[in-house]
Design a protein around this motif. Structure first.
Motif, short mmCIF file in Angstrom:
data_model
loop_
_atom_site.label_atom_id
_atom_site.label_comp_id
_atom_site.label_asym_id
_atom_site.label_seq_id
_atom_site.Cartn_x
_atom_site.Cartn_y
_atom_site.Cartn_z
N ILE A 107 8.13 -3.73 5.70
CA ILE A 107 9.22 -4.60 5.25
C ILE A 107 10.33 -3.73 4.70
O ILE A 107 10.08 -2.88 3.83
N LYS A 108 11.52 -3.94 5.21
CA LYS A 108 12.65 -3.19 4.69
C LYS A 108 13.04 -3.74 3.32
O LYS A 108 12.94 -4.93 3.05
N LYS A 109 13.48 -2.85 2.48
CA LYS A 109 13.76 -3.24 1.11
C LYS A 109 15.01 -4.08 0.95
O LYS A 109 15.29 -4.58 -0.13
N ASP A 110 15.78 -4.23 2.04
CA ASP A 110 16.98 -5.07 1.94
C ASP A 110 16.67 -6.54 2.12
O ASP A 110 17.57 -7.37 2.13
N GLY A 111 15.37 -6.86 2.30
CA GLY A 111 15.01 -8.28 2.32
C GLY A 111 14.40 -8.75 3.60
O GLY A 111 14.25 -9.95 3.79
N THR A 168 11.69 1.39 3.18
CA THR A 168 10.67 0.50 3.73
C THR A 168 9.48 0.43 2.80
O THR A 168 9.09 1.42 2.19
N LYS A 169 8.88 -0.79 2.74
CA LYS A 169 7.64 -0.99 2.01
C LYS A 169 6.55 -1.35 3.02
O LYS A 169 6.79 -2.09 3.97
N PHE A 170 5.36 -0.84 2.81
CA PHE A 170 4.24 -1.09 3.70
C PHE A 170 3.23 -1.95 2.96
O PHE A 170 2.88 -1.67 1.80
N ILE A 194 0.81 -1.22 0.00
CA ILE A 194 0.00 0.00 0.00
C ILE A 194 0.84 1.26 0.00
O ILE A 194 0.29 2.37 -0.02
N GLY A 195 2.16 1.12 0.04
CA GLY A 195 3.00 2.31 0.02
C GLY A 195 4.44 1.93 0.32
O GLY A 195 4.75 0.80 0.71
N GLU A 196 5.33 2.90 0.12
CA GLU A 196 6.74 2.63 0.38
C GLU A 196 7.49 3.94 0.54
O GLU A 196 7.04 5.01 0.12
N THR A 197 8.65 3.82 1.19
CA THR A 197 9.58 4.93 1.30
C THR A 197 10.89 4.49 0.64
O THR A 197 10.93 3.45 -0.03
#
Length: 250
Positions: free
Chosen positions: A116-120, A90-92, A84-87
């Protein structure tokens, strides 16, 4: 376009890291529950993933974009239905709780929101590598333990084989005795046999005498016992009163 293909491949790579991290967590938490991930492409051409336990899907209404382990918040394994969104970092997403933090399958598959952090994953970028190293060390320790057990088993078998072979071929060995020792042992054996023979003869004699003498003694006592008619109570009472039964100095 080529740019869209590059974006999709990078997304698939990031999602695969998140999926692998969640699957690794489940296998470490409950290694004998048969966890697996089933990746497929839906009718829209989108890659989806399904979490299975012992080949049974945990969610029957469809697959997820990614299966994530929420390390810092709920400690649960969550199937992400949509983002639903991301920075920048981080992804939400919105998802369904599939496995509780203790490893049990979630009975109440409630909808939650996760980050969820984008690093996995939910931790820093070194978590995946660190868990991979721990898993490698664990496998190495298991292999070393297995080798030690095999070597100990081989040593035990090799130690037993000469003893069993010697016992089956030659049997127990007797000590060497001189002629004098042999003659002494023979004399002791003969003496022991003689003593046992004498004791046996004496015991048979005593038993025979006991069997013969006892009935004769009983018959003699019965024949010499005075009858009741010969007993005079008045006479015996007079003797007692006169003191015939007492000593002279009484």
């Amino acid at each position: 376009t080529i740019e869209d293909i590059t974006i999709m491949s990078s997304l698939n790579s990031a999602n695969s890291k998140i999926n692998e991290r969640a699957l690794r967590h489940l296998k470490n938490l409950k290694p004998y529950d048969g966890w697996s991930l089933d990746v497929y492409t839906n009718s829209s051409g989108k890659e989806m993933v399904m979490l299975r336990r012992r080949n049974a899907p945990l969610y029957t209404k469809g697959g997820f974009e990614v299966v994530s382990y929420d390390e810092h918040d709920s400690k649960c394994v969550i199937g992400i239905t949509s983002f639903i969104g991301e920075t920048s970092k981080t992804k939400f997403g919105r998802g369904i709780v599939l496995v509780e933090k203790n490893g049990d399958v979630a009975r109440n598959q409630k909808e939650v929101r996760v980050s969820i952090k984008k690093d996995g994953g939910g931790g820093n970028g070194d978590d995946v590598g660190r868990m991979a190293r721990k898993e490698k060390e664990l496998n190495e320790s298991r292999q070393a333990m297995r080798r030690n057990m095999d070597s100990a088993r081989d040593a035990f078998r090799s130690r037993q084989s000469p003893a069993s072979a010697g016992g089956s071929d030659a049997g127990p060995s007797l000590p060497d005795l001189s002629d004098e020792q042999t003659s002494e042992m023979a004399k002791l054996g003969l003496m022991l046999i003689g003593v046992l023979t004498i004791l046996r003869i004496l015991s048979s004699v005593f038993f025979t005498g006991y069997v013969l003498v006892l009935p004769l003694g009983i018959m003699y006592a019965m024949s010499n016992c005075p009858s009741e008619e010969s007993f005079d109570a008045k006479k015996e009472l007079k003797r007692v009163l006169r003191g015939h039964h007492l000593p002279e100095n009484h």
